[in-house]
Design a protein around this motif. Sequence first.
Motif, PDB file in Angstrom:
ATOM      1  N   GLU A  58      20.942   6.640  -2.185  1.00 22.03           N
ATOM      2  CA  GLU A  58      21.342   7.756  -3.038  1.00 22.03           C
ATOM      3  C   GLU A  58      20.897   7.578  -4.492  1.00 22.03           C
ATOM      4  O   GLU A  58      20.739   8.575  -5.207  1.00 22.03           O
ATOM      5  N   CYS A  59      20.707   6.324  -4.924  1.00 21.60           N
ATOM      6  CA  CYS A  59      20.433   6.111  -6.345  1.00 21.60           C
ATOM      7  C   CYS A  59      19.062   5.504  -6.643  1.00 21.60           C
ATOM      8  O   CYS A  59      18.430   5.874  -7.641  1.00 21.60           O
ATOM      9  N   VAL A  60      18.573   4.592  -5.807  1.00 20.67           N
ATOM     10  CA  VAL A  60      17.302   3.930  -6.116  1.00 20.67           C
ATOM     11  C   VAL A  60      16.136   4.920  -6.184  1.00 20.67           C
ATOM     12  O   VAL A  60      15.322   4.853  -7.115  1.00 20.67           O
ATOM     13  N   PRO A  61      15.999   5.859  -5.235  1.00 18.96           N
ATOM     14  CA  PRO A  61      14.842   6.762  -5.273  1.00 18.96           C
ATOM     15  C   PRO A  61      14.771   7.667  -6.502  1.00 18.96           C
ATOM     16  O   PRO A  61      13.689   8.166  -6.836  1.00 18.96           O
ATOM     17  N   LYS A  62      15.891   7.900  -7.162  1.00 18.27           N
ATOM     18  CA  LYS A  62      15.864   8.786  -8.328  1.00 18.27           C
ATOM     19  C   LYS A  62      15.951   8.026  -9.653  1.00 18.27           C
ATOM     20  O   LYS A  62      15.905   8.630 -10.725  1.00 18.27           O
ATOM     21  N   ALA A  63      16.031   6.696  -9.587  1.00 21.94           N
ATOM     22  CA  ALA A  63      16.198   5.898 -10.811  1.00 21.94           C
ATOM     23  C   ALA A  63      14.906   5.821 -11.613  1.00 21.94           C
ATOM     24  O   ALA A  63      13.825   5.611 -11.060  1.00 21.94           O
ATOM     25  N   ASP A  64      15.028   5.977 -12.923  1.00 18.14           N
ATOM     26  CA  ASP A  64      13.899   5.739 -13.831  1.00 18.14           C
ATOM     27  C   ASP A  64      13.693   4.239 -14.025  1.00 18.14           C
ATOM     28  O   ASP A  64      12.571   3.772 -14.217  1.00 18.14           O
ATOM     29  N   ILE A  65      14.805   3.493 -14.006  1.00 20.96           N
ATOM     30  CA  ILE A  65      14.769   2.037 -14.159  1.00 20.96           C
ATOM     31  C   ILE A  65      15.718   1.419 -13.140  1.00 20.96           C
ATOM     32  O   ILE A  65      16.866   1.858 -13.010  1.00 20.96           O
ATOM     33  N   VAL A  66      15.245   0.401 -12.430  1.00 17.93           N
ATOM     34  CA  VAL A  66      16.098  -0.370 -11.526  1.00 17.93           C
ATOM     35  C   VAL A  66      16.185  -1.788 -12.082  1.00 17.93           C
ATOM     36  O   VAL A  66      15.175  -2.474 -12.223  1.00 17.93           O
ATOM     37  N   ILE A  67      17.404  -2.198 -12.449  1.00 12.61           N
ATOM     38  CA  ILE A  67      17.624  -3.551 -12.979  1.00 12.61           C
ATOM     39  C   ILE A  67      18.018  -4.459 -11.820  1.00 12.61           C
ATOM     40  O   ILE A  67      18.976  -4.170 -11.089  1.00 12.61           O
ATOM     41  N   TYR A  68      17.297  -5.559 -11.678  1.00 14.57           N
ATOM     42  CA  TYR A  68      17.590  -6.504 -10.601  1.00 14.57           C
ATOM     43  C   TYR A  68      18.367  -7.692 -11.176  1.00 14.57           C
ATOM     44  O   TYR A  68      17.798  -8.698 -11.576  1.00 14.57           O
ATOM     45  N   ALA A  69      19.688  -7.564 -11.208  1.00 15.94           N
ATOM     46  CA  ALA A  69      20.562  -8.607 -11.745  1.00 15.94           C
ATOM     47  C   ALA A  69      21.068  -9.481 -10.600  1.00 15.94           C
ATOM     48  O   ALA A  69      22.273  -9.562 -10.325  1.00 15.94           O
ATOM     49  N   VAL A  70      20.137 -10.130  -9.927  1.00 19.41           N
ATOM     50  CA  VAL A  70      20.469 -10.977  -8.777  1.00 19.41           C
ATOM     51  C   VAL A  70      19.885 -12.369  -8.998  1.00 19.41           C
ATOM     52  O   VAL A  70      18.940 -12.534  -9.778  1.00 19.41           O
ATOM     53  N   PRO A  71      20.423 -13.395  -8.330  1.00 13.50           N
ATOM     54  CA  PRO A  71      19.912 -14.760  -8.508  1.00 13.50           C
ATOM     55  C   PRO A  71      18.432 -14.867  -8.150  1.00 13.50           C
ATOM     56  O   PRO A  71      17.919 -14.119  -7.312  1.00 13.50           O
ATOM     57  N   ASP A  72      17.747 -15.817  -8.797  1.00 14.19           N
ATOM     58  CA  ASP A  72      16.317 -16.010  -8.564  1.00 14.19           C
ATOM     59  C   ASP A  72      15.985 -16.178  -7.086  1.00 14.19           C
ATOM     60  O   ASP A  72      14.984 -15.659  -6.599  1.00 14.19           O
ATOM     61  N   ILE A  73      16.834 -16.908  -6.365  1.00 15.00           N
ATOM     62  CA  ILE A  73      16.538 -17.178  -4.957  1.00 15.00           C
ATOM     63  C   ILE A  73      16.636 -15.928  -4.088  1.00 15.00           C
ATOM     64  O   ILE A  73      16.132 -15.917  -2.964  1.00 15.00           O
ATOM     65  N   ALA A  74      17.268 -14.877  -4.613  1.00 16.39           N
ATOM     66  CA  ALA A  74      17.442 -13.651  -3.833  1.00 16.39           C
ATOM     67  C   ALA A  74      16.478 -12.543  -4.231  1.00 16.39           C
ATOM     68  O   ALA A  74      16.388 -11.522  -3.543  1.00 16.39           O
ATOM     69  N   ILE A  75      15.738 -12.727  -5.331  1.00 16.08           N
ATOM     70  CA  ILE A  75      14.880 -11.664  -5.845  1.00 16.08           C
ATOM     71  C   ILE A  75      13.874 -11.189  -4.807  1.00 16.08           C
ATOM     72  O   ILE A  75      13.678  -9.982  -4.616  1.00 16.08           O
ATOM     73  N   GLY A  76      13.216 -12.119  -4.131  1.00 15.70           N
ATOM     74  CA  GLY A  76      12.194 -11.739  -3.160  1.00 15.70           C
ATOM     75  C   GLY A  76      12.749 -10.831  -2.083  1.00 15.70           C
ATOM     76  O   GLY A  76      12.177  -9.776  -1.784  1.00 15.70           O
ATOM     77  N   LYS A  77      13.867 -11.210  -1.509  1.00 19.66           N
ATOM     78  CA  LYS A  77      14.481 -10.429  -0.429  1.00 19.66           C
ATOM     79  C   LYS A  77      14.980  -9.073  -0.934  1.00 19.66           C
ATOM     80  O   LYS A  77      14.795  -8.040  -0.276  1.00 19.66           O
ATOM     81  N   VAL A  78      15.578  -9.082  -2.123  1.00 16.83           N
ATOM     82  CA  VAL A  78      16.148  -7.843  -2.669  1.00 16.83           C
ATOM     83  C   VAL A  78      15.048  -6.850  -3.053  1.00 16.83           C
ATOM     84  O   VAL A  78      15.148  -5.651  -2.760  1.00 16.83           O
ATOM     85  N   THR A  79      13.994  -7.339  -3.720  1.00 13.35           N
ATOM     86  CA  THR A  79      12.912  -6.428  -4.106  1.00 13.35           C
ATOM     87  C   THR A  79      12.162  -5.920  -2.880  1.00 13.35           C
ATOM     88  O   THR A  79      11.684  -4.782  -2.872  1.00 13.35           O
ATOM     89  N   GLU A  80      12.073  -6.733  -1.859  1.00  5.90           N
ATOM     90  CA  GLU A  80      11.437  -6.289  -0.612  1.00  5.90           C
ATOM     91  C   GLU A  80      12.178  -5.102  -0.020  1.00  5.90           C
ATOM     92  O   GLU A  80      11.581  -4.206   0.585  1.00  5.90           O
ATOM     93  N   GLN A  81      13.490  -5.075  -0.235  1.00  5.34           N
ATOM     94  CA  GLN A  81      14.317  -3.991   0.288  1.00  5.34           C
ATOM     95  C   GLN A  81      14.281  -2.750  -0.593  1.00  5.34           C
ATOM     96  O   GLN A  81      14.173  -1.617  -0.081  1.00  5.34           O
ATOM     97  N   TYR A  82      14.349  -2.952  -1.929  1.00  6.74           N
ATOM     98  CA  TYR A  82      14.546  -1.809  -2.812  1.00  6.74           C
ATOM     99  C   TYR A  82      13.282  -1.287  -3.500  1.00  6.74           C
ATOM    100  O   TYR A  82      13.212  -0.089  -3.803  1.00  6.74           O
TER     101      TYR A  82
END
Length: 281
Positions: A58-82
Amino acid sequence: MAHTKINVTLVGAGGKMGYRLTNNLKNDPNYETSYLEVSEVGIQRMAELDVHPTKAEECVPKADIVIYAVPDIAIGKVTEQYVPMMKVGAIGMFLDPAAPLAGHLAHRPDISYFAAHPCHPSVFNWEPTEKAHFDYFGGIAAKQSIVCALIQGPASHYETGEDLAKVIYGPVTKSIRVTIEQMGILEPALSETFCGAMISLIKEGADVAVQKGVPKEAVYEFLKGHINIELALLFDQLPGGKFSDAAIKAIEIGKQKIFKEGWQEIFEPESIKSQIQAITK
């Protein structure tokens, strides 16, 4: 005419870092923010701020900016998803250079990537209130500087990212532009690998002095005061001030006893790469 807000999605909004960002963003008039959080503990933290999670679709597709405030070890998995859900021309914002430098960001040449990191409040800050004085981390009441880097994207997106960084890390007194590679020299190489090790060794030295029978109170008071004046002398806070000749001799003895020759290699690109790989696994 109505003010057009920038649409932001904050991923990890209830985490240790995300909670701070949520608190600074939730009432800012320039941003319309949605919040993503998957952990129950994080969701409970958000509720304390009267903020509630939104569904990613509902929110990621319309966001102008997506802030990834997640631990370094999770960035790869999270960005792969979002990241695949982000709209063309959006900005992915990161709070640390480690994951970008480690190559953990999903490939999307049609979006921008931006990183911003806090310097944390300076030991030389003067703060007028107790709340600000004890805000050691920053982002609540104490003044701090930040560093920012545009990793990819149009030049105009640097200012867009920097404006948001000043809000999430506020109050910000100075924003300094660097490259993402220079940010990697600052962290982890300078601030953690080097400075963190040095300060940990200072604490170990204090422990040794206590073990030798010096009262702990005397050790801590003596050391904290000397740290203060020595930092002031070395970082241009006392114009014309300098160490005594005796202190200079003692410093040279200490360097020879404590440091290995070639310690400067931790600032070389290959060493930084290995440091980043270690902390992002």
